[in-house]
Design an enzyme around this catalytic site. Structure first.
Site, PDB file in Angstrom:
ATOM      1  N   HIS A 182     -17.622  12.421   8.299  1.00  0.00           N
ATOM      2  CA  HIS A 182     -16.256  12.549   7.797  1.00  0.00           C
ATOM      3  C   HIS A 182     -15.945  13.997   7.413  1.00  0.00           C
ATOM      4  CE1 HIS A 182     -16.435   8.233   7.759  1.00  0.00           C
ATOM      5  NE2 HIS A 182     -15.225   8.116   7.226  1.00  0.00           N
ATOM      6  N   HIS A 223     -22.239   8.541   0.821  1.00  0.00           N
ATOM      7  CA  HIS A 223     -23.215   9.587   1.159  1.00  0.00           C
ATOM      8  C   HIS A 223     -23.816  10.114  -0.128  1.00  0.00           C
ATOM      9  CE1 HIS A 223     -22.854  10.368   5.520  1.00  0.00           C
ATOM     10  NE2 HIS A 223     -21.596   9.990   5.383  1.00  0.00           N
ATOM     11  N   ASP A 227     -25.613  15.329   1.511  1.00  0.00           N
ATOM     12  CA  ASP A 227     -24.936  15.147   2.800  1.00  0.00           C
ATOM     13  C   ASP A 227     -23.626  15.919   2.851  1.00  0.00           C
ATOM     14  OD1 ASP A 227     -26.999  13.352   3.056  1.00  0.00           O
ATOM     15  OD2 ASP A 227     -25.761  11.593   2.652  1.00  0.00           O
TER      16      ASP A 227
END
Length: 310
Positions: A182, A223, A227
């Site tokens: 994302h 996450h 990350d």
């Protein structure tokens, strides 16, 4: 009043037709780059699905972001996805604004060639990273006891390459953690608009939205903090490096994306026509750049004044 509306509608239709013709010509010469970028998206999807088969749920790792940010909970997981969809759709629609508005700062085909190059390189690094080490997923459906934590092994090797669970596979993926996909899309889109966009306020809002998106991802436990942090510096470095190697857009046209050869001289002459050496002089002024960068709205009037005085 109706005559004015009809005249403006006619101008808009002519503008759309002219831009469509230009973009089709660019597409015919650059389709291989777009196709390669789309194939890269498919490979990334297959790789993310493949790591889900070997994911094993486990206890959550110690994370500073989980300690500092309040947990949104499983029922509010849609918040971060809503922000991401807003970013994605806003950028996608903006790349097609030359078909509607007079300020044609970019060529849609050439811009997407550039964006897909950023995405493919970033996603390649991501694939290498999450296959190197599989972390236990922090998302709720990746924890012990969830039926989505590990995918059952398919009975045919071909099923490894068929992404049939969309969008369920995207929403319920596990194992592809470092680094956040994302954030790859978000940062690529924000950086691209920062360079080629013209609204300073929108640029500031875009960066603020990227920060908010980062916090929401962690708060939603989709996450780990690492990350997101790795995505921030990796994607920015990738975009900076590749952008410095690619020719500037849009004035240099599609020919600059292709290897230079004797056979391309004729194509370059055709690109000069596409890039503003023929047609409406007002359109050429609006496509002009200073030092390879798009002029901000506040400086557009000054730029036009200088050009008119030359």
């Amino acid at each position: 009043m109706s005559l004015y509306i009809g005249r403006e509608a006619s101008k808009l239709w002519k503008r759309i037709c002219a831009e469509t013709t230009t973009e089709i010509n660019l597409l015919l010469e650059n389709w291989k780059y777009l196709l390669g970028g789309l194939i890269g998206q498919y490979i990334h999807g297959v790789a993310a699905r493949g790591v889900h088969f070997i994911h094993r749920p486990g206890p959550l790792l110690q994370d500073a972001g989980f300690f500092l940010l309040p947990e949104l909970g499983q029922e509010r997981g849609y918040v971060s996805e809503t922000v991401f969809i807003f970013i994605f759709l806003s950028f996608f629609l903006w790349t097609f604004h030359p078909f509607i508005f007079k300020s044609k700062k970019i060529y849609t085909v050439l811009l997407w060639c550039r964006v897909l190059a950023f995405l493919v390189v970033s996603q390649t690094l991501r694939i290498l990273t999450f296959y190197s080490t599989q972390l236990p997923g922090p998302n709720y459906h990746c924890r012990e006891g969830s039926r989505f934590a590990t995918l059952p092994q398919p009975d045919s090797i071909l099923k490894y390459f068929i992404i049939s669970e969309f969008p369920s596979g995207v929403l319920h993926g596990c194992g592809d953690l470092i680094f956040s996909s994302h954030m790859i899309f978000t940062l690529v889109f924000v950086r691209t608009y920062h360079k080629y966009g013209t609204r300073r306020f929108v640029k500031q809002c875009a960066w603020l939205t990227a920060v908010v998106q980062s916090l929401l991802i962690i708060a939603s436990r989709k996450h780990y903090t690492v990350d997101v942090v790795v995505a921030w510096y990796t994607v920015n470095l990738v975009v900076y490096f590749i952008d410095s190697k690619l020719p500037e857009l849009p004035d240099r046209g599609a020919a600059a994306l292709l290897p230079v050869s004797k056979e391309s001289r004729t194509k370059e002459e055709n690109h000069k026509l596409l890039n503003g050496n023929a047609g409406d002089p007002t359109d050429r002024r609006l496509r002009s750049q200073v030092n390879g960068k798009v002029v901000e709205d506040s400086n557009t009037l000054l730029s036009e004044t200088v050009l008119n005085s030359v």
